[in-house]
Structures are given as C-alpha cells and as structure tokens.
Design an enzyme around this catalytic site. Structure first.
Site, PDB file in Angstrom:
ATOM      1  CD  GLU A 167       0.879  -6.033   1.797  1.00 31.50           C
ATOM      2  OE1 GLU A 167       0.098  -6.701   2.499  1.00 31.50           O
ATOM      3  OE2 GLU A 167       0.921  -4.783   1.811  1.00 31.50           O
ATOM      4  CG  HIS A 196      -1.289  -7.536  -2.258  1.00 28.91           C
ATOM      5  ND1 HIS A 196      -2.533  -7.594  -2.845  1.00 28.91           N
ATOM      6  CD2 HIS A 196      -1.358  -6.533  -1.347  1.00 28.91           C
ATOM      7  CE1 HIS A 196      -3.314  -6.676  -2.299  1.00 28.91           C
ATOM      8  NE2 HIS A 196      -2.627  -6.030  -1.388  1.00 28.91           N
ATOM      9  CG  ASP A 234       3.416 -15.855  -7.939  1.00 32.68           C
ATOM     10  OD1 ASP A 234       3.287 -14.684  -7.542  1.00 32.68           O
ATOM     11  OD2 ASP A 234       4.070 -16.166  -8.962  1.00 32.68           O
ATOM     12  CG  ASP A 262      -0.145   0.005   2.539  1.00 39.09           C
ATOM     13  OD1 ASP A 262       0.743  -0.841   2.708  1.00 39.09           O
ATOM     14  OD2 ASP A 262      -0.412   0.873   3.398  1.00 39.09           O
TER      15      ASP A 262
END
Ligand SMILES: [Ca+2]
Ligand SMILES: [Ca+2]
Length: 592
Positions: free
Chosen positions: A571, A513, A562, A188
């Site tokens: 992530e 991710h 994956d 993020d």
C-alpha cells in the site's frame, strides 16, 4: 491505510535511468548484485551487496568500453538476520568518474547498469512531493498537470455528517459540516487527523531544514506560478482541511472523516458517493494537531503577506494556526486521555492509541507550543523519556526531543537530557549499521507495517540529530553514511532488488495497493509513491493467494509482494512518503 488492525554523456544516461513512466519489468531475482538503482554521487559512498561466492574480488566495468576501471576486494561473507542471506559487500568509493558502469563478480551474472553522476535526486524529489497532488480530495486533477493520470474531482466533502460518536450539544448527530480539501490518507479515500499530523509535520521539517532543495521546486500543479513555493501550496491543501476538523465550539479535533466502510476497491474516486462522517474527537488527534499547527505557524509566518487574513479578527494565517494549536491544547487539558474507540458501525482505519499513555503526544505538543510562543509554562510538566523511539504516527517523543534540543531558549537541564537521549538512540542504530551484513542500520524488528517508511524515519532522525549533537561544520560522517545507506536500501540495495518508489529506478513496484492506480486502466502506477515495504506479518497472504499473489519468502526483508492485493506490503500512505521527501531533499542539497 487498511491497517485495522559518465563521461558518456551522463545527462542522457541519467535521463534513461530516471525516466518516469517507462515500462518496468517485475523484480528479477537474477539481479543478484544489489545497489541503489539511481546510481551513486560522484564523491559519495558507493556500496553494492553481492551474494556469498568463492570469488575474493569484484570489478567495476565501464559499460560502453568494457574497460575495468576498478578492482576491489569483497568483504567477508556475513548473514543478514533480516533476510537470512549470506552476503558480501563491494565498496568502490574510489570510482569518481561520471559515467555508466556495471559490477562483475566471477560466477555471478553481471549487475544491472548504474550511473555515477550528481543531481540524481532532483526528479525523484519532485515526484515524491507531486504524489500528494494526485491524492488530493476535492480537486480536479487536470491533464496539464497530471497527463494520463488526469481525473475528475471527487470527494468534495462539502456535506459531511456528524457521527453519533462525535455529537455534541452545539453539533448534534447528523449536523452537516463542510470539510473540503485534504489528501486521501493512503490506498483508500478517507482522511485521518492523526496521520495527517505527522505527515504535515515531517514535510514542514523538510521545508525548514532542507529549504534550498524544495523552496524553488516547480511541481507543475495548479498553484505553480503564484507567490508561494509549490511545496507550501501542496502542504496547505491538507492544512486547510485539518483546520475544518477542529470543532470551533470547544477546540477538540475529530479523529477522522470517513465512510462507514472501506469502499470502491477498484473504483476511481469520482465514482464514489457514499456518505461521509466526522467521527469521534480524540486526545491524540488534538495534541498532534496542536504540535503540527504550532510548527506550521512558525514556518508559514514568512508567507503571511500572501495568505488569507481572518476578516473577523484581523489575524494573519500563521496567527490563526497558532490560535488553533492553543485551542486544541486547551481541549486536551480538559480531555487528557480520550483514546479513539471505533464505533460499532464504522469499519475504516483506526489510528487508535489504545494502550498508549499519550505521554509522547503531550510532550510533542508542549515542545512545539513552547517553540512557537517562547512560553516556558508549556514545559512545566515535561519529562524527558529514557528510551525514545523512532518516530511513527503513534510514537512522537523523538520529534519533541529534537525540537527541545535544538531550540536556543530551552531550559538547560531539559536540552541536555534531550541531547543525551537522542545521542543514545542514534548511537544504537549506528552500531547496528556498523555490524550489519548489508551495511545498514536496520534490524529485523524494523520490518513492521510500512517498514520502508520506518527506515526512512530513522534516516531523517540520524540527519536531524547529527545537526544537533555534532558540529554543523564538521558533521559526524557515520551519521550521514548510515542515513544515506538507508536511502540506498529504498532504491535497490535490498534483498528484493527493487526500488520501492513507483516510477523511479529500474525495477519498481507496478501493482501498488492504491485505488486510483488500480482503477485507472493505466499500466504504470501513479509515480512518486513509496510502497509500504517488506514485513513478515503477511496479513494479506491468504487473500492474495486466491488472486495468484504468493509471497516469495517468510523472511522479514523478503516479505514483500508486488501485487495490488497486498495491503500489508504494497500500500502507499501520506505519512510514508513524508520522510522520503525529507531524505531526497537532503540529498539534493548535498549533491547539487
Ligand atoms: Ca506555487
Ligand atoms: Ca503515542
């Protein structure tokens, strides 16, 4: 982090196997024989894991001549609790000729090729540090430094609002603060102090303890060619931001700088313009900051001549860091147990320490402030914990014990007890490793969120403790063996048969991710990032299923997917890459 809750021209062969950015296939279950996909050092330990078979022996075959160069006996089959597999080990330390080889066991498909060579880890080390550059907030990622991963600047954070939870008399709700630079924390785009603390601390430990490997590295970043080592430039990108997260009025640290919600799942960072907030001060953020800045002040002091001096008080950069550390300590004395509590309108990562007595954070800050100042007053209330834990962002006492055990001025009783506890902790791990079917000091309960990093923190701790409790000139080979075996795990000696670092190895994660990697339209993910790794919680399994992502197994060591849906296993995060950097630096030092 979303956790809410050869003599055959060895150089060419190495270049092929280590090539960053070649296209990689998805993990292939046919590669049943597992080992470190970066190959093996000439004089290093060499181990492969083989599924249980009737065969007694294995052969190491030179790839280009087909010649058998070594035959060995497979170990007895054993079950690895973490994967449920019955496996045998193939040891071939005796093969010391540089070259390209594969392993053959009757009735099993031949292995992937591997090299025996030194200097295997130079490129991976540079890539693992460079990953931080790609996650810079507020920087243009220019083509000359980033190639196809170039992107415009994003999240300048020169206008950030004080959230209600962080409001004070001097800085009421809505006060605008400038808080630029820093790294995106993970997949993020937010920035969190608690996680920055252990990340910067671990990278600085690599700078000070593995300096030969990192100090002269050219990372090809905008600061390459200036007077500072590039790794220092990179770490300072985050330190400069962290300093802005300290309230100058009282010394306390804001816990995080985030949007109200996670945003832009599949958007490039420069497309994001949601308002960002400074959220709540916390004791964990402040104490960890005190520890980290005290450490940074010691390591950066030698570079002060190249760093900015505070024009108001004439303090050098390292002195400013130490002052910031002391102010955070003072704030914590007045606010000894403020746990982060997520405000109702904020939904980003928490890094909350609820249920944590913060004893470990207090110990860490005390130990580092003592090391930085020599003032034993900081140790007046120190209690050495009886069961220290593997370091993580919310478990930091072992970092403190290492500092206390290695500092020459630590009072004897404290140093002795610290050594005793560090010995007990690491000997337990070595015992696990010596009895493990995979030959790894990894237990089923190590498969937590971010398991790959958890294991690498064990490896780092093994090496650091080895330096303390064993004679530096005659290190305990079991400590080194098990630290290195964990690196083997990361690069392919695992039940997924995958090298968990993007772009490094023969079978690597393709769908991390990580918003920028998901949104940039480029097939290969940004290189040098450690994927979180297997963990049986599989919190994303339902969402992933809707997107066609199915976990291969419920077994802990096979709970890896994956797929970019998999925030729980795939992530990336700044704190996860840090022990990878440390271990790669240690191995570069060992092999070069
Ligand atoms: Ca530089
Ligand atoms: Ca804690």
């Amino acid at each position: 982090m979303i956790k809410l809750v050869a003599q055959i021209c060895p150089l060419i062969v190495t270049a092929i196997l280590l090539n960053i950015g070649i296209s990689h296939a998805a993990p292939n279950k046919n590669y049943a024989i597992q080992f470190n996909q970066l190959g093996f050092g000439v004089n290093g330990t060499k181990t492969a894991v083989v599924p249980e078979t009737d065969a007694d022996n294995f052969s190491v075959i030179e790839r280009h001549t087909g010649k058998t160069v070594f035959q060995g006996k497979l170990s007895e089959a054993k079950t690895w609790e973490a994967s449920g597999d019955n496996v045998m080990l193939a040891h071939f330390d005796e093969v010391t000729q540089q070259g390209e080889y594969f392993i053959k066991v009757d009735s099993i498909p031949q292995s992937l090729p591997f090299t025996i060579s030194d200097e295997r880890y130079n490129k991976p080390l540079a890539a693992a540090i460079k990953a931080y550059f790609y996650n810079r907030s507020g920087a243009v990622i220019q083509k000359e430094f980033a190639g196809q991963y170039a992107r415009p600047a994003a999240h300048p954070d020169t206008i950030v609002y004080v959230h209600e939870s962080a409001a004070s008399k001097a800085r009421p709700v809505g006060t605008v603060i400038s808080s630029p630079k820093g790294w995106y924390d993970a997949g993020d785009y937010n920035k969190y102090i608690v996680n920055s603390n252990i990340t910067v601390y671990t990278l600085l430990a690599a700078v000070s303890e593995q300096s030969n490997a990192v100090i002269n590295l050219n990372l090809n970043i905008p600061e390459s060619g200036n007077a500072l080592p590039d790794i220092i430039d990179e770490v300072m990108w985050n330190i400069d931001w962290m300093l802005t997260m300290q309230d100058p009025n009282d010394g306390g640290l804001y816990h995080k700088l985030t949007t109200k919600r996670f945003t832009g799942d599949t958007e490039m960072p420069h497309k994001m313009d949601q308002p960002r907030y400074l959220v709540a001060k916390s004791t964990a953020a402040s104490l960890g900051f005190a520890a980290t800045m005290a450490k940074a002040s010691q390591i950066l002091a030698q570079y002060d001549q190249h760093l900015s001096i505070n024009s108001a008080n004439g303090h050098s950069y390292s002195q400013q860091l130490l002052m910031a550390a002391k102010q955070a300590w003072q704030w914590s004395l007045k606010n000894p147990a403020i746990h982060y509590q997520q405000p109702s309108d904020i939904h980003t990562g928490t890094y909350a320490t609820a249920g944590d007595d913060l004893k470990d954070e207090w110990l860490w800050a005390a130990a580092e402030l003592f090391a930085a100042t020599g003032d034993s007053e900081y140790l007046s209330k120190v209690e050495i914990p009886k069961k220290p834990r593997n370091p993580e962002w919310d478990k930091v006492e072992t970092l403190a014990l290492i500092t206390l055990a290695s500092h020459s001025d630590t009072p004897n009783t404290i140093a002795k007890e610290a050594k005793k506890q560090l010995t007990a902790l690491t000997e337990r791990w070595i015992e696990v490793g010596q009895n493990s079917a995979y030959g790894l000091a990894i237990s089923p309960n190590d498969f937590v969120w971010g398991s790959n990093s958890n294991m690498l923190n064990k490896a780092v701790t093994l090496l650091r403790v080895n330096q303390i409790i064993n004679n530096k000139d005659k290190p305990n080979s079991l400590y080194e063996k098990h630290a290195i075996a964990i690196v083997d795990y990361i690069f392919g000696r695992n039940p997924m048969g995958i090298s968990y670092v993007t772009g490094i190895g023969q079978q690597t994660p393709m769908h991390i991710h990580h918003r920028a990697s998901m949104a940039d339209g480029i097939k290969a993910p940004i290189p040098g990032f450690l994927a979180g790794g297997a963990q049986p919680g599989q919190q994303d399994a339902k969402d992933c299923k809707k997107q066609g992502g199915i976990y291969p197994s419920k077994q802990a060591a096979k709970s890896y997917l994956d797929h970019d849906c998999s925030y729980a296993s795939n992530e990336i995060a700044i704190n996860w890459n840090a022990p990878l950097v440390y271990m790669l630096a240690a191995l570069v030092n060992q092999e070069n």
